[in-house]
Write a protein that holds these residues in place. Structure first.
Motif, PDB file in Angstrom:
ATOM      1  N   UNK A 186       0.833  -1.199   0.000  1.00 55.27           N
ATOM      2  CA  UNK A 186       0.000   0.000   0.000  1.00 55.27           C
ATOM      3  C   UNK A 186       0.867   1.248   0.000  1.00 55.27           C
ATOM      4  N   UNK A 187       0.357   2.293  -0.622  1.00 54.50           N
ATOM      5  CA  UNK A 187       1.021   3.594  -0.694  1.00 54.50           C
ATOM      6  C   UNK A 187      -0.022   4.668  -0.447  1.00 54.50           C
ATOM      7  N   UNK A 188       0.195   5.561   0.506  1.00 49.04           N
ATOM      8  CA  UNK A 188      -0.801   6.578   0.853  1.00 49.04           C
ATOM      9  C   UNK A 188      -0.293   7.982   0.580  1.00 49.04           C
ATOM     10  N   UNK A 189      -1.160   8.806   0.005  1.00 47.10           N
ATOM     11  CA  UNK A 189      -0.940  10.236  -0.088  1.00 47.10           C
ATOM     12  C   UNK A 189      -1.919  10.930   0.853  1.00 47.10           C
ATOM     13  N   UNK A 190      -1.975  12.247   0.796  1.00 48.23           N
ATOM     14  CA  UNK A 190      -2.811  12.986   1.726  1.00 48.23           C
ATOM     15  C   UNK A 190      -4.294  12.691   1.537  1.00 48.23           C
ATOM     16  N   UNK A 191      -4.764  12.605   0.264  1.00 50.17           N
ATOM     17  CA  UNK A 191      -6.200  12.469   0.015  1.00 50.17           C
ATOM     18  C   UNK A 191      -6.555  11.263  -0.845  1.00 50.17           C
ATOM     19  N   UNK A 192      -5.599  10.380  -1.066  1.00 52.13           N
ATOM     20  CA  UNK A 192      -5.865   9.181  -1.861  1.00 52.13           C
ATOM     21  C   UNK A 192      -4.801   8.152  -1.532  1.00 52.13           C
ATOM     22  N   UNK A 193      -5.017   6.927  -1.987  1.00 46.64           N
ATOM     23  CA  UNK A 193      -4.047   5.880  -1.698  1.00 46.64           C
ATOM     24  C   UNK A 193      -4.076   4.818  -2.789  1.00 46.64           C
ATOM     25  N   UNK A 194      -3.012   4.011  -2.810  1.00 44.50           N
ATOM     26  CA  UNK A 194      -2.833   2.962  -3.811  1.00 44.50           C
ATOM     27  C   UNK A 194      -2.695   1.626  -3.092  1.00 44.50           C
ATOM     28  N   UNK A 195      -3.532   0.658  -3.463  1.00 49.23           N
ATOM     29  CA  UNK A 195      -3.347  -0.727  -3.036  1.00 49.23           C
ATOM     30  C   UNK A 195      -2.787  -1.460  -4.247  1.00 49.23           C
ATOM     31  N   UNK A 196      -1.626  -2.065  -4.102  1.00 45.82           N
ATOM     32  CA  UNK A 196      -0.949  -2.643  -5.262  1.00 45.82           C
ATOM     33  C   UNK A 196      -0.551  -4.089  -5.002  1.00 45.82           C
ATOM     34  N   UNK A 197      -0.556  -4.897  -6.046  1.00 41.98           N
ATOM     35  CA  UNK A 197      -0.228  -6.318  -5.892  1.00 41.98           C
ATOM     36  C   UNK A 197       0.552  -6.812  -7.098  1.00 41.98           C
ATOM     37  N   UNK A 198       1.433  -7.786  -6.858  1.00 37.93           N
ATOM     38  CA  UNK A 198       2.037  -8.532  -7.961  1.00 37.93           C
ATOM     39  C   UNK A 198       1.435  -9.938  -7.950  1.00 37.93           C
ATOM     40  N   UNK A 199       1.195 -10.484  -9.139  1.00 30.87           N
ATOM     41  CA  UNK A 199       0.579 -11.799  -9.288  1.00 30.87           C
ATOM     42  C   UNK A 199       1.443 -12.610 -10.245  1.00 30.87           C
ATOM     43  N   UNK A 200       2.049 -13.682  -9.760  1.00 26.11           N
ATOM     44  CA  UNK A 200       2.899 -14.521 -10.600  1.00 26.11           C
ATOM     45  C   UNK A 200       1.996 -15.493 -11.351  1.00 26.11           C
ATOM     46  N   UNK A 201       1.828 -15.274 -12.639  1.00 23.37           N
ATOM     47  CA  UNK A 201       0.935 -16.112 -13.446  1.00 23.37           C
ATOM     48  C   UNK A 201       1.725 -17.184 -14.171  1.00 23.37           C
ATOM     49  N   UNK A 202       2.822 -16.802 -14.816  1.00 19.04           N
ATOM     50  CA  UNK A 202       3.666 -17.748 -15.532  1.00 19.04           C
ATOM     51  C   UNK A 202       5.031 -17.840 -14.845  1.00 19.04           C
ATOM     52  N   UNK A 203       5.918 -18.693 -15.358  1.00 11.93           N
ATOM     53  CA  UNK A 203       7.269 -18.885 -14.838  1.00 11.93           C
ATOM     54  C   UNK A 203       7.255 -19.925 -13.712  1.00 11.93           C
ATOM     55  N   UNK A 204       8.428 -20.120 -13.096  1.00 11.86           N
ATOM     56  CA  UNK A 204       8.592 -21.080 -12.007  1.00 11.86           C
ATOM     57  C   UNK A 204       8.878 -20.320 -10.715  1.00 11.86           C
ATOM     58  N   UNK A 205       8.112 -20.613  -9.688  1.00  7.87           N
ATOM     59  CA  UNK A 205       8.269 -19.915  -8.425  1.00  7.87           C
ATOM     60  C   UNK A 205       9.658 -20.046  -7.842  1.00  7.87           C
ATOM     61  N   UNK A 206      10.253 -21.238  -7.924  1.00  7.60           N
ATOM     62  CA  UNK A 206      11.588 -21.433  -7.362  1.00  7.60           C
ATOM     63  C   UNK A 206      12.640 -20.612  -8.102  1.00  7.60           C
ATOM     64  N   UNK A 207      12.484 -20.456  -9.405  1.00  9.71           N
ATOM     65  CA  UNK A 207      13.456 -19.660 -10.163  1.00  9.71           C
ATOM     66  C   UNK A 207      13.421 -18.208  -9.709  1.00  9.71           C
ATOM     67  N   UNK A 208      12.219 -17.659  -9.533  1.00 10.15           N
ATOM     68  CA  UNK A 208      12.093 -16.279  -9.074  1.00 10.15           C
ATOM     69  C   UNK A 208      12.608 -16.132  -7.647  1.00 10.15           C
ATOM     70  N   UNK A 209      12.292 -17.105  -6.800  1.00  9.63           N
ATOM     71  CA  UNK A 209      12.768 -17.057  -5.419  1.00  9.63           C
ATOM     72  C   UNK A 209      14.295 -17.080  -5.369  1.00  9.63           C
ATOM     73  N   UNK A 210      14.923 -17.834  -6.271  1.00  4.69           N
ATOM     74  CA  UNK A 210      16.385 -17.891  -6.315  1.00  4.69           C
ATOM     75  C   UNK A 210      16.978 -16.529  -6.649  1.00  4.69           C
ATOM     76  N   UNK A 211      16.331 -15.796  -7.565  1.00  6.95           N
ATOM     77  CA  UNK A 211      16.802 -14.456  -7.921  1.00  6.95           C
ATOM     78  C   UNK A 211      16.775 -13.535  -6.703  1.00  6.95           C
ATOM     79  N   UNK A 212      15.673 -13.580  -5.955  1.00  6.25           N
ATOM     80  CA  UNK A 212      15.530 -12.693  -4.802  1.00  6.25           C
ATOM     81  C   UNK A 212      16.496 -13.107  -3.694  1.00  6.25           C
ATOM     82  N   UNK A 213      16.654 -14.408  -3.476  1.00  6.47           N
ATOM     83  CA  UNK A 213      17.572 -14.876  -2.431  1.00  6.47           C
ATOM     84  C   UNK A 213      19.009 -14.446  -2.745  1.00  6.47           C
TER      85      UNK A 213
END
Length: 290
Positions: A186-213
């Motif tokens: 979430x990101x908030x400004x004075x009079x509005x805010x943003x709810x944001x999400x990432x959704x992994x649809x394709x690819x391999x979860x372990x491959x992405x996790x390896x990049x972050x690790x």
């Protein structure tokens, strides 16, 4: 302008006894909404452009513009969180990723490091907040419910609750069978805010996790603590979990869900991020956060 950023990690005082639960659809709302879909961004484009466009739209929503849903993808990017940037060797780790041809930025919303590619769908709700009310639970539940409802053509087993060892962890991780495919911030400004999400649809979860690790191993310098300990076997794509065929298929379902949830939603528009105001905001964000 008052700004704040939050991930889906709630304070201890606000946590329920059990945060993991099946996601139930919320009631439909009469809120008018504009749905914008950015075409897959160019490989050489700055990933900050998407965040800057949302920052500009958040200011406009706070000034009376219609609320916005923004759906976008980037072909190859690594997005670090604000806390990640403070790790002792974060700059060197990000430069290594840039040197491999991947766009890198530090995002202004909460949350931690996330890799992006054409198989990762990003969605943001940009909503007014004239009364300055803060209800983190409701905000995250609304986004989690939209994401889960969009998954119904393939599975009804989406749940919320932190998945230990997953990247970008939080109490409102969205998972199937205990494997995380979505994180919310979430990101908030004075009079509005943003709810944001990432959704992994394709690819391999372990491959992405390896990049972050690998990023955290480098950014921490082998000494610093307080960063997510990413483990393999905690992340998966919707392709792996539920047989979702493509990002395009999930995005189409997401748009249908938004139209059902917000019956007065306007037809989606194609966004161009290259306006002067967006480019200026992107440059300001780079100076402030990178």
């Amino acid at each position: 302008m008052s700004l704040s950023s939050q991930s889906n990690q709630l304070p201890e005082s606000e946590k329920s006894v059990s945060t993991e639960k099946r996601i139930l659809p919320d009631k439909h709302t009469s809120l008018r909404l504009q749905i914008w879909e950015t075409p897959l961004m160019r490989p050489d484009s700055s990933v900050l452009d998407a965040f800057a466009w949302e920052e500009v739209m958040c200011r406009r929503v706070g000034a009376g513009h219609l609320p916005v849903a923004h759906i976008w993808r980037h072909p190859d990017a690594f997005v670090a969180g604000l806390r990640d940037r403070r790790l002792p060797r974060a700059v060197e780790a990000m430069e290594r990723i840039r040197g491999e041809g991947t766009a890198v930025c530090v995002r202004p919303s909460g949350g931690a490091a996330v890799p992006l590619n054409p198989g990762v769908v990003n969605v943001s709700l940009i909503l007014p907040n004239p009364g300055h009310a803060i209800n983190i639970h409701d905000d995250f539940r609304e986004m989690a419910s939209i994401i889960a409802e969009s998954l119904i053509p393939w599975t009804t087993q989406a749940e919320t609750g932190e998945v230990q060892g997953a990247f970008c962890p939080g109490d409102y991780d969205v998972s199937v069978g205990g494997l995380k495919f979505c994180g919310i911030a979430q990101r908030r400004q004075a009079k509005a805010y943003i709810i944001t999400a990432f959704i992994i649809v394709e690819d391999q979860g372990d491959r992405l996790a390896s990049e972050v690790r690998r990023f955290y191993e480098e950014a921490s310098g082998g000494v610093a603590k307080g960063y997510p300990e990413v483990k393999l076997g905690t992340m998966a794509s919707l392709q792996e979990l539920a047989g979702v065929p493509s990002s395009a298929a999930y995005t189409a379902s997401l748009v249908r869900t938004l139209r059902r949830r917000y019956p007065y939603a306007e037809i989606e528009r194609v966004l161009s991020v290259g306006t002067d105001e967006v480019l200026l905001t992107a440059e300001q964000m780079k100076l402030r956060y990178d």
